[in-house]
Design a protein around this motif. Structure first.
Motif, PDB file in Angstrom:
ATOM      1  N   LYS A  65       0.612  -1.211   0.001  1.00 52.92           N
ATOM      2  CA  LYS A  65      -0.118   0.127   0.193  1.00 52.92           C
ATOM      3  C   LYS A  65       0.815   1.252  -0.146  1.00 52.92           C
ATOM      4  N   GLN A  66       2.059   1.194   0.389  1.00 54.30           N
ATOM      5  CA  GLN A  66       2.858   2.574   0.517  1.00 54.30           C
ATOM      6  C   GLN A  66       3.566   2.977  -0.911  1.00 54.30           C
ATOM      7  N   SER A  67       2.930   2.337  -1.945  1.00 55.73           N
ATOM      8  CA  SER A  67       3.518   2.341  -3.331  1.00 55.73           C
ATOM      9  C   SER A  67       2.814   3.702  -4.172  1.00 55.73           C
ATOM     10  N   LYS A  68       2.173   4.575  -3.573  1.00 56.72           N
ATOM     11  CA  LYS A  68       1.430   5.557  -4.338  1.00 56.72           C
ATOM     12  C   LYS A  68       2.180   6.209  -5.297  1.00 56.72           C
ATOM     13  N   HIS A  87       3.325   3.832  -8.199  1.00 54.95           N
ATOM     14  CA  HIS A  87       2.074   3.565  -8.911  1.00 54.95           C
ATOM     15  C   HIS A  87       1.696   4.489 -10.010  1.00 54.95           C
ATOM     16  N   LYS A 115      -4.104  -3.061  -3.450  1.00 51.39           N
ATOM     17  CA  LYS A 115      -4.296  -1.857  -2.532  1.00 51.39           C
ATOM     18  C   LYS A 115      -5.608  -2.166  -1.777  1.00 51.39           C
TER      19      LYS A 115
END
Length: 122
Positions: free
Chosen positions: A30-33, A36, A88
């Motif tokens: 989830k920390q890959s905004k 992404h 996510k």
């Protein structure tokens, strides 16, 4: 626009970088905004360079195979996006990982087999 089609190096570089970013983003969860969003930029670059090569591929008289490769590439991008979005949302991603691998292998096989592809045996 000849720099897009003079060689396949730009296209290969964009999809290799995109796959590396995808794998890193998938491992981060989830920390890959930010990753992404960067990956989405590379999707656009892949489609632009691939589209230019697809148009050039019509000169080889193998339009249908290049069309299959183009569709395969779009499906690979779609599966990459589905894995990250479903991950996510904490939904299962196993089927999309398998489809990603299958579509990637098909697309790579066609890409290297077709006339504009790299010849590793020469």
């Amino acid at each position: 626009m000849s720099f897009l089609t003079s060689q396949t190096h730009l296209h290969i570089t964009t999809w290799v970088v995109a796959i590396v970013i995808f794998l890193i983003a998938a491992l981060m969860g989830k920390q890959s905004k930010g990753l992404h969003m960067t990956l989405r930029l590379f999707y656009i670059l892949i489609i632009i360079t691939g589209g230019a090569l697809f148009i050039k591929g019509m000169d080889y008289g193998m339009g249908m195979l290049y069309g299959f490769k183009f569709i395969g590439g779009i499906l690979v991008i779609g599966m990459m996006e589905m894995v990250l979005v479903r991950q996510k949302k904490n939904k299962p991603t196993g089927m999309f990982w398998i489809l990603f691998a299958v579509f990637l292998l098909i697309t790579l096989f066609l890409g290297f087999k077709l006339p504009m592809g790299q010849n590793f045996l020469a």
